[in-house]
Design a protein around this motif. Sequence first.
Motif, PDB file in Angstrom:
ATOM      1  N   VAL A 159     -30.622   9.181 -12.326  1.00  0.00           N
ATOM      2  CA  VAL A 159     -30.102   9.891 -13.486  1.00  0.00           C
ATOM      3  C   VAL A 159     -31.019   9.654 -14.676  1.00  0.00           C
ATOM      4  O   VAL A 159     -31.341   8.512 -15.014  1.00  0.00           O
ATOM      5  CB  VAL A 159     -28.671   9.424 -13.823  1.00  0.00           C
ATOM      6  N   GLY A 160     -31.442  10.729 -15.305  1.00  0.00           N
ATOM      7  CA  GLY A 160     -32.297  10.632 -16.478  1.00  0.00           C
ATOM      8  C   GLY A 160     -33.088  11.901 -16.667  1.00  0.00           C
ATOM      9  O   GLY A 160     -33.353  12.631 -15.693  1.00  0.00           O
ATOM     10  N   GLY A 209     -30.819  16.210 -16.441  1.00  0.00           N
ATOM     11  CA  GLY A 209     -30.380  14.840 -16.232  1.00  0.00           C
ATOM     12  C   GLY A 209     -30.501  14.336 -14.815  1.00  0.00           C
ATOM     13  O   GLY A 209     -30.373  13.140 -14.574  1.00  0.00           O
ATOM     14  N   TYR A 210     -30.734  15.244 -13.862  1.00  0.00           N
ATOM     15  CA  TYR A 210     -30.919  14.778 -12.477  1.00  0.00           C
ATOM     16  C   TYR A 210     -32.010  15.584 -11.770  1.00  0.00           C
ATOM     17  O   TYR A 210     -31.956  15.861 -10.579  1.00  0.00           O
ATOM     18  CB  TYR A 210     -29.602  14.798 -11.689  1.00  0.00           C
ATOM     19  N   GLU A 253     -29.739   4.640 -12.945  1.00  0.00           N
ATOM     20  CA  GLU A 253     -30.050   5.195 -14.260  1.00  0.00           C
ATOM     21  C   GLU A 253     -31.500   4.854 -14.622  1.00  0.00           C
ATOM     22  O   GLU A 253     -31.983   3.759 -14.321  1.00  0.00           O
ATOM     23  CB  GLU A 253     -29.116   4.597 -15.316  1.00  0.00           C
ATOM     24  N   HIS A 298     -34.221   4.958 -22.017  1.00  0.00           N
ATOM     25  CA  HIS A 298     -33.143   5.801 -22.537  1.00  0.00           C
ATOM     26  C   HIS A 298     -33.598   6.326 -23.899  1.00  0.00           C
ATOM     27  O   HIS A 298     -33.705   5.568 -24.861  1.00  0.00           O
ATOM     28  CB  HIS A 298     -31.859   4.978 -22.672  1.00  0.00           C
ATOM     29  N   ARG A 355     -24.633  12.451 -18.074  1.00  0.00           N
ATOM     30  CA  ARG A 355     -24.363  11.026 -17.884  1.00  0.00           C
ATOM     31  C   ARG A 355     -22.861  10.748 -17.981  1.00  0.00           C
ATOM     32  O   ARG A 355     -22.290  10.037 -17.153  1.00  0.00           O
ATOM     33  CB  ARG A 355     -25.108  10.196 -18.929  1.00  0.00           C
ATOM     34  N   GLN A 356     -22.235  11.309 -19.008  1.00  0.00           N
ATOM     35  CA  GLN A 356     -20.804  11.089 -19.195  1.00  0.00           C
ATOM     36  C   GLN A 356     -19.991  11.731 -18.073  1.00  0.00           C
ATOM     37  O   GLN A 356     -19.016  11.148 -17.583  1.00  0.00           O
ATOM     38  CB  GLN A 356     -20.377  11.651 -20.550  1.00  0.00           C
TER      39      GLN A 356
END
Length: 286
Positions: free
Chosen positions: A90-91, A146-147, A195, A199, A212-213
């Motif tokens: 994830v990021g 995000g992915y 993750e 960040h 992410r949430q």
Amino acid sequence: MTSQTPVWFITAASSGFGKYMAFEALHRGHKVIASARSTTRIQDLKDAGADIVALDVTSPLPELQKIAKEANDKYGYITHLVNAAGYILVGAVEETSPEEDYDTFNTNVFGTLNVSKAFLPYLRATPGEKTIANFGSIASWRAGAGYGLYNGTKFAISGISEAMREELAPFNVKVTVIEPGYFRTGFLNAGARVESKQHIQAYDDSLVGQLRQQLVKTDNQQRGDVVKGAKVCVDILTHSGLAEGKDIPQRVALGSDSPPTIRGKMKDTEELLAEWDSITTNTDHE
């Protein structure tokens, strides 16, 4: 299928589809060789009658070849290879490091490739129909903020599986890519979800931050039942139950959310092509 008892070799059998497909195959009286990085995590499968072996899909090919030979020697043949190892990174693309990028491709893509390379000599030599099931995802079809690295690995698995299916057809090896939607496995658990170490605050209020949430909220709330999904997979791979009389398909859109996601991508793509065809196709020699 042949009249032989099916013999399965399954990677990542410590959780998720790997585990529950192993249990389902055992329940049907099949032989199962279950693998995980640590055999302590698959003792429950051993207790249920499986043979267990330590296997890290990122190991060098010679090590995987040694394990493949030992597995084949156990019963004299392998009929089903299931490549289930994989995880989500994830990021945002800017946030993930080259090392993190490599690691996720190493497990999700190169692991599947090298395990397949190790087992294919034995699968090709085994009489009758054999199957390889590689795990893709609905993320093989629809990418999102995000992915992206996970998307990249699953797009790759889908394409590689299509090519393998053509290459191995002459040897009666059926290859399929299983593309599940959201199933309630440990995939999104904090200990499994990776993750990016970096960040970047600028992404917090973007789709990356929302993703992410959302993953945290989705964890353990997914609609899909992995036990039911595993049963469907085993039916399909053995031409039995709900799949009796059907051939093994090129892909398995698994879960109530998988076909709508794929159809949505098809619709969007068709609309894009229709809009741009007159401009992008006038490129041939006169």
